[in-house]
Design an enzyme around this catalytic site. Sequence first.
Site, PDB file in Angstrom:
ATOM      1  N   GLY A  84      42.394  51.448  47.411  1.00 22.86           N
ATOM      2  CA  GLY A  84      41.456  50.460  46.887  1.00 22.86           C
ATOM      3  C   GLY A  84      40.325  50.162  47.854  1.00 22.86           C
ATOM      4  O   GLY A  84      39.229  49.793  47.435  1.00 22.86           O
ATOM      5  N   GLU A 140      47.267  56.949  47.550  1.00 21.71           N
ATOM      6  CA  GLU A 140      48.184  56.537  46.489  1.00 21.71           C
ATOM      7  C   GLU A 140      48.607  57.697  45.608  1.00 21.71           C
ATOM      8  O   GLU A 140      49.675  57.657  45.001  1.00 21.71           O
ATOM      9  CB  GLU A 140      47.585  55.400  45.643  1.00 21.71           C
ATOM     10  CG  GLU A 140      46.314  55.740  44.899  1.00 21.71           C
ATOM     11  CD  GLU A 140      45.038  55.420  45.655  1.00 21.71           C
ATOM     12  OE1 GLU A 140      44.076  54.948  45.026  1.00 21.71           O
ATOM     13  OE2 GLU A 140      44.991  55.652  46.875  1.00 21.71           O
ATOM     14  N   GLU A 193      37.774  52.666  47.163  1.00 22.31           N
ATOM     15  CA  GLU A 193      37.162  52.341  45.878  1.00 22.31           C
ATOM     16  C   GLU A 193      36.162  51.190  46.020  1.00 22.31           C
ATOM     17  O   GLU A 193      35.073  51.227  45.434  1.00 22.31           O
ATOM     18  CB  GLU A 193      38.232  52.022  44.840  1.00 22.31           C
ATOM     19  CG  GLU A 193      39.027  53.269  44.468  1.00 22.31           C
ATOM     20  CD  GLU A 193      40.082  53.004  43.430  1.00 22.31           C
ATOM     21  OE1 GLU A 193      39.914  53.510  42.311  1.00 22.31           O
ATOM     22  OE2 GLU A 193      41.059  52.293  43.735  1.00 22.31           O
ATOM     23  N   ALA A 200      45.925  48.539  48.292  1.00 12.28           N
ATOM     24  CA  ALA A 200      46.836  47.566  47.678  1.00 12.28           C
ATOM     25  C   ALA A 200      48.204  47.591  48.356  1.00 12.28           C
ATOM     26  O   ALA A 200      48.616  48.590  48.935  1.00 12.28           O
ATOM     27  CB  ALA A 200      46.998  47.876  46.196  1.00 12.28           C
TER      28      ALA A 200
END
Length: 130
Positions: A59, A84, A62, A13
């Site tokens: 992300g 992150e 993920e 992100a």
Amino acid sequence: LISGKKDNFIAGADIKELSRMKTVEDGANASKMGQDLLARVANSKKPFIAAINGSCLGGGLEVALHCQYRIATANPKTKLGLPEVMLGLLPGAGGTQRLPAAVGLRNSLDMILTGKQLKADRAKKMGVVH
């Protein structure tokens, strides 16, 4: 899933986007939207394969973890991780659940708590990629 970017699968992100979230509900809604989208990938009757070349971070990892199969190139720029956490942020789209399921609790905690990034060969040995 293949990225159209050279040497970058999905780098995660844009942290600047977080500043646009003004309330707890904004953050919860964004997280829920991502979780719902990735649940559709994970539960699809069609197999999803993450073809990872380059950065697969935050992300991006993920997204890859929701795919039924993950492969990674030996490109020196290929790295997988959850950076992150080094900013005090928790993975918000299932990484804290899917990573332990893929590699075991001990290996996943090292990545989740420290933000450690893996090269493709180490990720394969650990089971992050196949």
